[in-house]
Design an enzyme around this catalytic site. Sequence first.
Site, PDB file in Angstrom:
ATOM      1  N   ARG A   1      50.946  25.243  41.707  1.00 48.38           N
ATOM      2  CA  ARG A   1      49.749  25.246  42.551  1.00 48.38           C
ATOM      3  C   ARG A   1      49.210  23.827  42.619  1.00 48.38           C
ATOM      4  NH1 ARG A   1      51.349  29.725  43.116  1.00 48.38           N
ATOM      5  NH2 ARG A   1      50.197  31.701  43.086  1.00 48.38           N
TER       6      ARG A   1
ATOM      7  N   PHE B   1      31.423  32.156  45.406  1.00 49.06           N
ATOM      8  CA  PHE B   1      31.735  30.852  44.811  1.00 49.06           C
ATOM      9  C   PHE B   1      31.593  29.717  45.834  1.00 49.06           C
ATOM     10  CE2 PHE B   1      35.672  28.078  44.252  1.00 49.06           C
ATOM     11  CZ  PHE B   1      35.077  27.175  43.382  1.00 49.06           C
ATOM     12  N   ILE B   2      32.359  29.792  46.931  1.00 47.32           N
ATOM     13  CA  ILE B   2      32.312  28.709  47.923  1.00 47.32           C
ATOM     14  C   ILE B   2      30.941  28.680  48.598  1.00 47.32           C
ATOM     15  CG2 ILE B   2      33.293  27.843  50.088  1.00 47.32           C
ATOM     16  CD1 ILE B   2      36.019  29.011  49.213  1.00 47.32           C
TER      17      ILE B   2
ATOM     18  N   ASP C   1      54.628  36.593  43.978  1.00 44.02           N
ATOM     19  CA  ASP C   1      53.875  35.344  43.827  1.00 44.02           C
ATOM     20  C   ASP C   1      54.306  34.303  44.843  1.00 44.02           C
ATOM     21  OD1 ASP C   1      51.995  33.674  42.728  1.00 44.02           O
ATOM     22  OD2 ASP C   1      52.881  33.616  40.723  1.00 44.02           O
TER      23      ASP C   1
ATOM     24  N   TYR D   1      45.011  42.893  45.276  1.00 45.74           N
ATOM     25  CA  TYR D   1      45.865  43.027  46.462  1.00 45.74           C
ATOM     26  C   TYR D   1      46.884  44.164  46.339  1.00 45.74           C
ATOM     27  CZ  TYR D   1      44.257  38.127  47.037  1.00 45.74           C
ATOM     28  OH  TYR D   1      43.521  36.971  47.112  1.00 45.74           O
TER      29      TYR D   1
ATOM     30  N   TYR E   1      46.904  41.002  51.413  1.00 46.19           N
ATOM     31  CA  TYR E   1      45.826  40.035  51.688  1.00 46.19           C
ATOM     32  C   TYR E   1      46.304  38.981  52.689  1.00 46.19           C
ATOM     33  CZ  TYR E   1      42.947  35.891  50.253  1.00 46.19           C
ATOM     34  OH  TYR E   1      42.150  34.765  50.192  1.00 46.19           O
TER      35      TYR E   1
ATOM     36  N   THR F   1      43.244  31.446  54.287  1.00 45.02           N
ATOM     37  CA  THR F   1      43.803  31.122  52.968  1.00 45.02           C
ATOM     38  C   THR F   1      45.146  30.417  53.102  1.00 45.02           C
ATOM     39  OG1 THR F   1      44.716  32.082  50.949  1.00 45.02           O
ATOM     40  CG2 THR F   1      44.838  33.454  52.902  1.00 45.02           C
TER      41      THR F   1
END
Length: 389
Positions: A259, A27-28, A336, A105, A184, A138
């Site tokens: 987010r 994607f990136i 999360d 993950y 991760y 990240t």
Amino acid sequence: MASVARVDLDGNPIKPITICMIGAGGFIGSHLCEKLMSETPHKVLALDVYNDKIKHLLEPENAHPWSDRIQFHRLNIKQDSRLEGLIKMADLTINLAAICTPADYNTRPLDTIYSNFIDALPVKYCSENNKRLIHFSTCEVYGKTIGSYLPKDSPLRQDPAYYVLKEDESPCIFGSIEKQRWSYACAKQLIERLIYAEGAENGLEFTIVRPFNWIGPRMDFIPGIDGPSEGVPRVLACFSNNLLRREPLKLVDGGQSQRTFVYIKDAIEAVMLMIENPARANGHIFNVGNPNNEVTVRQLGEMMTEVYVKVSGESKLETPTIDVSSQEFYGVGYDDSDKRIPDMTIINKQLGWNPKTSLWDLLESTLTYQHRTYAEAVKKAISQASATS
Ligand SMILES: NC(=O)c1ccc[n+]([C@@H]2O[C@H](COP(=O)([O-])OP(=O)(O)OC[C@H]3O[C@@H](n4cnc5c(N)ncnc54)[C@H](O)[C@@H]3O)[C@@H](O)[C@H]2O)c1
Ligand SMILES: O=C(O)[C@H]1O[C@H](OP(=O)(O)OP(=O)(O)OC[C@H]2O[C@@H](n3ccc(=O)[nH]c3=O)[C@H](O)[C@@H]2O)[C@H](O)[C@@H](O)[C@@H]1O
């Protein structure tokens, strides 16, 4: 245009360089290759196991003006002796290769740790050959906010000191080992420490990027169309898939996590500044996100639903969202991040970068792309499935 003299932030002419981009087919990588080809004179050695997302840049029949500036090398960096040679041929290595979908993950923690730490051999090759490295980490390295551990009714939860994430101050707060979600983040944290140590002990010239939920066209896949039917991509693709199929969006644990989303095209501008201003970018870790685009996942789902009605002309479902438990959606070991607001001080000071695009606008252009690219294919897949059942 590539022929116009280009200057860096300090007014010095920018010399054309060769970039070894690992994970260029993702994607990136696809957006970065596109930008480098259309707006700069730089050369790209594009490494990946797939090239579907950059095919439009590689096909010779399109006779692109850049066709002699991009070369695709299909290789898996786990086991390919060509890697070091390609890094040696380049001035700069950008490493994007990783397993980076949360559904993996906790279900494939070994692959996740190997991919994000053990396979990051480019660090060693860059250090040994005195080559500059831009490594993609990240925002997940921050883990949970300090505020999330305060009592629910504590007024301190509203104090930015307890939730804004700062590269040089914030701690990395992960859950316990059986919460394998953090495999991760932990692997990414350790590779950051390794890179930092290579810089400190061996003089490696490095820049570390911490993306905060970059989203836009070509992110991940639509299950059953250009990815496995049972696959679980990141939230943008999950919700796009639900909208395309006219299914309710699934809100994990009520969609209460927060987010900040940044448009891929804004974020790519930040990476370009890092590439072309090494003196300002080397030795730094950069948050790259949009603190103004904060929503809960529930709000994201609601906004995507509204935007999709506008761009597709389809009606809204009577029940646009449903709640689902994280155990049911991701399985055992999921956890999360509660909230992710990037502090922008360092990237403002070093590179003068700021994101521009609002969440509504970036969703409008992204969902227009999703609708145009996938709506027909999804309709066909649904009618074929109903004909055979
Ligand atoms: N998209 C985001 O918002 C985001 C956020 C945080 C971090 N990141 C990081 O940025 C990087 C790129 O993310 P992306 O969103 O483009 O992901 P992506 O999955 O689209 O791209 C990763 C690419 O790496 C390739 N790859 C993986 N393992 C490889 C190997 N062993 N050999 C060769 N190629 C390999 C994949 O085929 C894929 O094309 C990752 O390191 C990810 O952890 C991205
Ligand atoms: O993009 C980033 O900056 C980083 O964060 C992502 O992690 P996360 O934001 O949790 O990934 P998503 O899959 O996009 O999920 C976002 C939120 O939506 C929720 N979600 C996801 C999918 C869905 O269908 N429904 C739903 O409610 C998740 O539980 C989570 O709270 C990934 O770890 C990486 O791609 C990256 O490092």
